[in-house]
Design an enzyme around this catalytic site. Structure first.
Site, PDB file in Angstrom:
ATOM      1  N   LYS A  77      42.625  76.942   2.027  1.00 38.54           N
ATOM      2  CA  LYS A  77      41.854  75.551   1.701  1.00 38.54           C
ATOM      3  C   LYS A  77      42.701  74.224   1.846  1.00 38.54           C
ATOM      4  CE  LYS A  77      40.693  74.452  -2.882  1.00 38.54           C
ATOM      5  NZ  LYS A  77      40.740  73.019  -2.888  1.00 38.54           N
ATOM      6  N   LYS A 114      34.405  67.582   0.036  1.00 40.88           N
ATOM      7  CA  LYS A 114      33.068  67.562  -0.988  1.00 40.88           C
ATOM      8  C   LYS A 114      32.425  66.018  -0.564  1.00 40.88           C
ATOM      9  CE  LYS A 114      35.453  69.575  -4.958  1.00 40.88           C
ATOM     10  NZ  LYS A 114      36.712  69.771  -4.553  1.00 40.88           N
ATOM     11  N   ILE A 139      25.379  58.561   2.032  1.00 40.16           N
ATOM     12  CA  ILE A 139      24.039  58.516   2.722  1.00 40.16           C
ATOM     13  C   ILE A 139      23.788  59.735   3.483  1.00 40.16           C
ATOM     14  CG2 ILE A 139      23.847  56.068   1.907  1.00 40.16           C
ATOM     15  CD1 ILE A 139      24.314  55.497   5.042  1.00 40.16           C
ATOM     16  N   PRO A 140      22.747  60.207   3.852  1.00 41.92           N
ATOM     17  CA  PRO A 140      22.435  61.135   4.998  1.00 41.92           C
ATOM     18  C   PRO A 140      23.072  61.189   6.247  1.00 41.92           C
ATOM     19  CG  PRO A 140      20.613  60.958   3.701  1.00 41.92           C
ATOM     20  CD  PRO A 140      21.289  59.722   3.220  1.00 41.92           C
ATOM     21  N   ASN A 141      23.104  60.076   6.713  1.00 46.55           N
ATOM     22  CA  ASN A 141      23.698  59.759   7.989  1.00 46.55           C
ATOM     23  C   ASN A 141      25.215  59.897   8.099  1.00 46.55           C
ATOM     24  OD1 ASN A 141      23.496  58.601  11.051  1.00 46.55           O
ATOM     25  ND2 ASN A 141      24.368  56.855  10.388  1.00 46.55           N
ATOM     26  N   THR A 165      34.707  72.616 -12.114  1.00 50.46           N
ATOM     27  CA  THR A 165      34.805  73.591 -13.063  1.00 50.46           C
ATOM     28  C   THR A 165      35.530  72.946 -14.197  1.00 50.46           C
ATOM     29  OG1 THR A 165      36.736  73.931 -11.691  1.00 50.46           O
ATOM     30  CG2 THR A 165      35.029  75.650 -11.458  1.00 50.46           C
ATOM     31  N   GLN A 198      41.820  74.454 -15.239  1.00 50.08           N
ATOM     32  CA  GLN A 198      40.341  74.807 -15.250  1.00 50.08           C
ATOM     33  C   GLN A 198      39.743  75.301 -16.522  1.00 50.08           C
ATOM     34  OE1 GLN A 198      39.000  74.723 -12.182  1.00 50.08           O
ATOM     35  NE2 GLN A 198      40.683  74.519 -10.770  1.00 50.08           N
ATOM     36  N   GLY A 235      44.999  78.998  -6.224  1.00 47.93           N
ATOM     37  CA  GLY A 235      46.038  78.139  -5.860  1.00 47.93           C
ATOM     38  C   GLY A 235      47.445  78.651  -6.550  1.00 47.93           C
TER      39      GLY A 235
END
Length: 234
Positions: free
Chosen positions: A33, A62, A66-68, A120, A190, A210
């Site tokens: 990751k 993440k 906006i969608p575009n 989390t 966490q 991690g």
């Protein structure tokens, strides 16, 4: 190739250190990751280095826009050849649907597209602080259902929500679980954690781990031990 369940979170601010670690582990034992800090520091070239070494990469940025704009960022991730990419489910159905639709031309080569529900580290008082008078688990349920309805492949969620989400949303809906700590490992920052075996048993499909691996004296051995423990429940 078998479906590796462990995703090792690379959290380094030095590329040489990161690659030194990566060269100690086997691509058949895990995926990797890459998050915001590393991608901002080292960019797409670092992901290419990991691909050259045979690793599948979860690009953990993440996206939330906006969608575009969000969908174009997801397409850029697909062009990079990553295995998985994520977006914030709180961006809403139109944003998530646009991100899913833009991946259609990639067919079976497209990355898995995953929604982020509740981080989390968030507890009920944290949600209240941003105006959400709701328990974390209820917000997870709400956002996970929205994610599935938007056509995404699954969500990032804590292991405590895994069995509930599998029951609500079906076995094919993929659950990616951070906050995993092998028995005896330090909890860190966490709040909602679980061991690898417990998480898989609860319904998690992929486990993000991690520091217990990256800071181990022998990371390859730790990975092998985790994978051996998982073999009994897979």
């Amino acid at each position: 190739m078998k479906d590796q369940k462990v995703i090792v979170a690379l959290d380094y601010d030095n590329q040489a250190d990161a690659l030194t670690f990566v060269d100690k582990i086997d691509p058949s034992s895990c995926r990797l990751k890459v998050g915001k800090e590393m991608f901002t520091l080292f960019g797409p070239e670092f992901v290419k280095e990991l691909h050259k070494r045979g690793f599948s990469v979860f690009l953990d940025l993440k996206f939330h826009d906006i969608p575009n704009t969000c969908s174009k960022a997801v397409r850029a991730a697909a062009e990079m050849g990553v295995w998985m990419v994520n977006v914030h489910a709180s961006g809403g159905e139109r944003m998530m649907s646009a991100s899913r639709e833009i991946l259609e031309p990639y067919g079976s080569d497209r990355p898995l597209l995953i929604g982020v529900t509740v981080l989390t580290s968030m507890e009920q008082q944290d949600l209240a602080g941003i105006g959400l008078d709701i328990a974390p688990q209820e917000q997870v349920k709400r956002l996970a259902a929205l994610t599935k309805n938007s056509g995404l492949d699954g969500v990032v969620c804590s292991a405590q929500e895994a069995s509930m989400l599998k029951a609500d949303l079906g076995k094919e809906f993929q659950l990616v679980t951070p906050g995993i700590r092998p028995a005896g490992a330090d909890v860190g920052d966490q709040k909602r954690i679980m061991t690898p075996v417990d998480a898989i048993t609860a319904g998690s499909d992929y486990l993000v781990i991690g520091r217990p691996i990256t800071q181990a004296e022998n990371p390859s051995q730790v990975l092998n031990e985790i994978n051996l423990s998982l073999a009994s429940v897979l």
